[in-house]
Scaffold this active site. Structure first.
Site, PDB file in Angstrom:
ATOM      1  CB  SER A  17      -0.903   0.034   1.232  1.00  0.00           C
ATOM      2  OG  SER A  17      -1.680  -1.124   1.301  1.00  0.00           O
TER       3      SER A  17
ATOM      4  CD  GLU B 223      -4.041  -9.659   3.970  1.00  0.00           C
ATOM      5  OE1 GLU B 223      -4.522 -10.505   3.190  1.00  0.00           O
ATOM      6  OE2 GLU B 223      -2.863  -9.660   4.305  1.00  0.00           O
TER       7      GLU B 223
HETATM    8  C1  LIG Z   1      -3.583  -1.404  10.695  1.00  0.00           C
HETATM    9  C2  LIG Z   1      -3.284  -1.514   9.232  1.00  0.00           C
HETATM   10  C3  LIG Z   1      -2.320  -2.410   8.818  1.00  0.00           C
HETATM   11  C4  LIG Z   1      -2.023  -2.510   7.460  1.00  0.00           C
HETATM   12  N1  LIG Z   1      -1.006  -3.350   7.066  1.00  0.00           N
HETATM   13  C5  LIG Z   1      -0.614  -3.336   5.773  1.00  0.00           C
HETATM   14  C6  LIG Z   1       0.557  -4.062   5.373  1.00  0.00           C
HETATM   15  O1  LIG Z   1       1.218  -4.737   6.178  1.00  0.00           O
HETATM   16  N2  LIG Z   1       0.937  -3.982   4.080  1.00  0.00           N
HETATM   17  C7  LIG Z   1       0.258  -3.235   3.165  1.00  0.00           C
HETATM   18  O2  LIG Z   1       0.647  -3.228   2.010  1.00  0.00           O
HETATM   19  N3  LIG Z   1      -0.850  -2.535   3.511  1.00  0.00           N
HETATM   20  C8  LIG Z   1      -1.286  -2.559   4.790  1.00  0.00           C
HETATM   21  N4  LIG Z   1      -2.397  -1.816   5.169  1.00  0.00           N
HETATM   22  C9  LIG Z   1      -3.108  -1.021   4.169  1.00  0.00           C
HETATM   23  C10 LIG Z   1      -4.489  -1.592   3.826  1.00  0.00           C
HETATM   24  O3  LIG Z   1      -4.336  -2.771   3.087  1.00  0.00           O
HETATM   25  C11 LIG Z   1      -5.294  -0.513   3.072  1.00  0.00           C
HETATM   26  O4  LIG Z   1      -5.622   0.491   4.026  1.00  0.00           O
HETATM   27  C12 LIG Z   1      -6.542  -1.069   2.427  1.00  0.00           C
HETATM   28  O5  LIG Z   1      -6.199  -1.867   1.337  1.00  0.00           O
HETATM   29  C13 LIG Z   1      -7.519   0.007   1.960  1.00  0.00           C
HETATM   30  O6  LIG Z   1      -6.888   0.960   1.201  1.00  0.00           O
HETATM   31  P1  LIG Z   1      -7.105   2.544   1.501  1.00  0.00           P
HETATM   32  O7  LIG Z   1      -6.878   2.691   2.958  1.00  0.00           O
HETATM   33  O8  LIG Z   1      -6.255   3.314   0.594  1.00  0.00           O
HETATM   34  O9  LIG Z   1      -8.627   2.802   1.225  1.00  0.00           O
HETATM   35  P2  LIG Z   1      -9.257   3.288  -0.167  1.00  0.00           P
HETATM   36  O10 LIG Z   1      -8.811   2.375  -1.246  1.00  0.00           O
HETATM   37  O11 LIG Z   1      -9.013   4.736  -0.338  1.00  0.00           O
HETATM   38  O12 LIG Z   1     -10.799   3.041   0.093  1.00  0.00           O
HETATM   39  C14 LIG Z   1     -11.621   3.988   0.790  1.00  0.00           C
HETATM   40  C15 LIG Z   1     -13.065   3.504   0.732  1.00  0.00           C
HETATM   41  O13 LIG Z   1     -13.495   3.455  -0.622  1.00  0.00           O
HETATM   42  C16 LIG Z   1     -13.970   2.148  -0.929  1.00  0.00           C
HETATM   43  N5  LIG Z   1     -13.651   1.831  -2.331  1.00  0.00           N
HETATM   44  C17 LIG Z   1     -12.469   2.010  -2.968  1.00  0.00           C
HETATM   45  N6  LIG Z   1     -12.545   1.576  -4.221  1.00  0.00           N
HETATM   46  C18 LIG Z   1     -13.795   1.085  -4.387  1.00  0.00           C
HETATM   47  C19 LIG Z   1     -14.509   0.471  -5.460  1.00  0.00           C
HETATM   48  N7  LIG Z   1     -13.927   0.253  -6.642  1.00  0.00           N
HETATM   49  N8  LIG Z   1     -15.802   0.115  -5.270  1.00  0.00           N
HETATM   50  C20 LIG Z   1     -16.390   0.314  -4.069  1.00  0.00           C
HETATM   51  N9  LIG Z   1     -15.786   0.878  -3.012  1.00  0.00           N
HETATM   52  C21 LIG Z   1     -14.502   1.256  -3.171  1.00  0.00           C
HETATM   53  C22 LIG Z   1     -13.247   1.243   0.037  1.00  0.00           C
HETATM   54  O14 LIG Z   1     -13.932   0.015   0.217  1.00  0.00           O
HETATM   55  C23 LIG Z   1     -13.228   2.098   1.286  1.00  0.00           C
HETATM   56  O15 LIG Z   1     -14.448   1.964   1.962  1.00  0.00           O
HETATM   57  C24 LIG Z   1      -2.717  -1.714   6.519  1.00  0.00           C
HETATM   58  C25 LIG Z   1      -3.695  -0.813   6.967  1.00  0.00           C
HETATM   59  C26 LIG Z   1      -3.968  -0.687   8.297  1.00  0.00           C
HETATM   60  C27 LIG Z   1      -4.974   0.349   8.730  1.00  0.00           C
END
Ligand SMILES: Cc1cc2nc3c(=O)[nH]c(=O)nc-3n(C[C@H](O)[C@H](O)[C@H](O)COP(=O)(O)OP(=O)(O)OC[C@H]3O[C@@H](n4cnc5c(N)ncnc54)[C@H](O)[C@@H]3O)c2cc1C
Length: 430
Positions: free
Chosen positions: A156, A410
Site C-alpha cells: 500500500s 487485505e
Molecule cells: C492497521 C493496518 C495495517 C495494514 N497493514 C498493511 C501491510 O502490512 N501492508 C500493506 O501493504 N498494507 C497494509 N495496510 C493497508 C491496507 O491494506 C489498506 O488500508 C486497504 O487496502 C484500503 O486501502 P485505503 O486505505 O487506501 O482505502 P481506499 O482504497 O481509499 O478506500 C476507501 C473507501 O473506498 C472504498 N472503495 C475504494 N474503491 C472502491 C470500489 N472500486 N468500489 C467500491 N468501493 C470502493 C473502500 O472500500 C473504502 O471503503 C494496513 C492498513 C492498516 C490500517
C-alpha cells in the site's frame, strides 16, 4: 409405509461402505472432525493465547508498542518460527493454519498481529521467491529465539490502497552494477521500518499497471530504506504500523523475488497482450484471505464467549439478563454467525491448500464474512455488557476496536464484494 429403522440401518451401512472404499482408494473422506494433530496444535496455541497473550493484552494495547517480550516467548516455544508456519501449512486439509490463527487472535488481536504480521512477508517470499531466496530470507524474517526479528510486506501507498495498480514506487535496473534502485513511499506497513526484512512491491513498468509490478526483498540495514511516521490507531495497537520511505535504495539484483529472467518473460508476455500468470501483490493477498478471516473469527469468538458468561451472571429485574429473549437471541445469532463464517473460512482454506481455483471468489467470501461478523459480534458484546462494555475495564471494548480493521485491510469489504460480483457474473463490475 417403509420401516424407517431398516432404512436407517441400510443408509448407514451404505455410508460406511462408501467411506471405507473412498479411504482404500486414497480419496479423502469428507469429515469436519479434526484429526489428532489439528487438535494438538489447537490446544498448544490456545494454551499460549490463554496464559501468555491474554494477560498481556491490555498493557500492550495501552502502550501502543510492539510487545517484544511476548514475541520472544512465542519464539522460545517455537510458535514464532517458520517451522511452525511450515507445519501449519503442511496439513493437507488446509485447516491447521486457520485453526492456529483463530486461537492466537482469540487471545488478543494486537499481540496476535505482532506475532503473525511477519507471515505476510514470508508468504510473499515463499510464493514468489526461488528456493535460494527462500533459504536466505525467510530465516532472517524470524531471527532466533534469543534475537527475534520481524518481516514487513509493503504494497500500500498513500494513493494506492484498494487500487494497487496506482503504486508509484519504482524499481529501476542498473545493469552495470546488477542492482535495483527503489524510490517511493509505502503506507500503513505492518512492522514497517522495524522489520529486519522488508518485501516491497514496486513498479518496473508503470504503463503496465499492476501487471508491471515486482516484489523485492530489502536486506537488513540497507541504506535508503527508512521508517516514516508511525501511525496511531483505533485498534490493533500492539501491532506496529508505519510509513516506509525508499530513497535511492539500492539492492543487489538477486533481491528481485523470482529472478530477472522470470520477470522479463512475464513482462514480455504482457507487452504482447497475453495474460500474465500472476500479479505480485494480488498473489500474496489471495493466499492469505482465509487466514485473515480466521483471525477475525478469533476476535469474534472471544467477545461472544465473554458476553455469554457475563449474561449468565449479570442480574437485572431479579433475573439473569440471559433470561431475556432479546439477549439470548443475540447470543444465539452471534454463535450462528461465527460458526457460519468459520465454515466459509475452512472451505476456502481447504480449497486453497488443495489447488482448487476460487471460481466464485471463495477466498474473498471467507474474509468478507468473517470481518463483518467480527465487527457485528463485538458490537453486540458491548451492548450485552451495557455500561461495563463501553469501558476499558472490560475487554470487549478493545475487541470491538480490534475487529474493525478486518473490514479494511487485505481488501476492504467493498473490494471483496467487487471480487465476488465479478467472479459470479463474469462482468467487469465497477
Ligand atoms: C492497521 C493496518 C495495517 C495494514 N497493514 C498493511 C501491510 O502490512 N501492508 C500493506 O501493504 N498494507 C497494509 N495496510 C493497508 C491496507 O491494506 C489498506 O488500508 C486497504 O487496502 C484500503 O486501502 P485505503 O486505505 O487506501 O482505502 P481506499 O482504497 O481509499 O478506500 C476507501 C473507501 O473506498 C472504498 N472503495 C475504494 N474503491 C472502491 C470500489 N472500486 N468500489 C467500491 N468501493 C470502493 C473502500 O472500500 C473504502 O471503503 C494496513 C492498513 C492498516 C490500517
Amino acid at each position: 409405509m417403509a420401516d424407517s429403522s431398516v432404512a436407517d440401518v441400510d443408509a448407514q451401512a451404505l455410508l460406511d461402505e462408501a467411506n471405507s472404499t473412498a479411504g482404500e482408494q486414497g480419496e479423502p473422506k469428507f469429515t469436519l472432525e479434526l484429526n489428532q494433530d489439528q487438535k494438538d496444535i489447537r490446544e498448544w496455541v490456545h494454551g499460549f493465547a490463554e496464559n501468555v497473550v491474554r494477560p498481556a493484552a491490555e498493557e500492550w494495547d495501552e502502550r501502543e508498542e510492539t510487545p517484544w517480550p511476548v514475541i520472544e516467548e512465542a519464539a522460545k516455544i517455537g510458535l514464532y518460527s517458520f517451522e511452525a508456519v511450515g507445519q501449519f501449512w503442511a496439513d493437507e486439509t488446509g485447516l491447521t493454519l486457520p485453526i492456529a490463527n483463530e486461537e492466537l487472535f482469540w487471545g488478543d488481536a494486537g499481540i496476535g498481529m505482532a506475532i503473525m504480521g511477519t507471515t505476510l512477508a514470508v508468504a510473499a517470499i515463499f510464493g514468489q521467491g526461488t528456493p535460494e531466496q527462500m533459504g536466505e530470507w525467510i530465516p532472517q524474517c524470524y531471527g532466533t529465539p534469543d534475537d527475534v526479528k520481524l518481516g514487513a510486506f509493503c504494497a500500500s501507498e498513500p494513493d494506492a490502497g484498494s487500487d494497487v495498480s496506482g503504486i508509484r514506487t519504482t524499481a529501476k535496473y542498473d545493469e552495470a552494477k546488477d542492482e535495483w534502485v527503489l524510490n517511493g513511499q509505502k503506507a500503513w506497513a505492518t512492522n514497517g521500518g522495524i522489520a529486519n526484512v522488508h518485501v516491497i512491491i514496486a513498479s518496473v513498468d508503470r504503463e503496465l499497471g499492476s501487471r508491471g509490478h515486482a516484489a523485492f526483498v530489502i536486506p537488513p540495514g540497507t541504506k535508503g530504506c527508512e521508517q516514516g511516521a508511525k501511525v496511531k490507531k483505533h485498534g490493533l495497537r500492539a501491532s506496529h504500523t508505519a510509513d516506509v520511505h525508499l530513497d535511492d535504495c539500492r539492492v543487489p539484483g538477486s533481491c528481485l523475488l523470482g529472478g530477472k529472467e522470470k520477470l522479463d518473460e512475464r513482462l514480455a508476455r504482457v507487452r504482447e497482450g497475453k495474460k500474465a500468470k500472476s500479479q505480485a501483490a494480488m498473489q500474496t493477498f489471495e493466499a492469505s484471505r482465509p487466514t485473515v478471516g480466521a483471525q477475525a473469527l478469533g476476535i469474534a469468538r472471544a467477545a461472544y464467549e465473554y458476553a455469554l458468561d457475563y449474561a449468565k451472571e449479570r442480574e437485572q429485574f431479579g433475573r439473569k439478563i440471559v433470561e431475556n429473549q432479546s439477549i439470548a437471541f443475540d447470543l444465539a445469532n452471534m454463535k450462528l454467525e461465527i460458526d457460519a463464517a468459520r465454515l466459509l473460512v475452512w472451505r476456502a482454506a481447504w480449497m486453497g491448500r488443495n489447488g482448487h481455483k476460487f471460481e466464485n471468489a471463495e477466498g474473498s467470501m471467507s474474509k468478507l464474512k468473517a470481518g463483518e461478523v467480527a465487527v457485528w459480534v463485538t458490537e453486540r458484546a458491548i451492548q450485552i455488557l451495557g455500561g461495563n462494555g463501553y469501558t476499558r475495564e472490560f475487554p470487549v471494548e478493545r475487541m470491538h476496536r480490534d475487529s474493525k480493521i478486518y473490514t479494511i485491510f487485505e481488501g476492504t469489504s467493498e473490494i471483496q464484494q467487487l471480487v465476488i460480483a465479478r467472479a459470479i457474473s463474469g462482468f467487469h463490475i465497477k
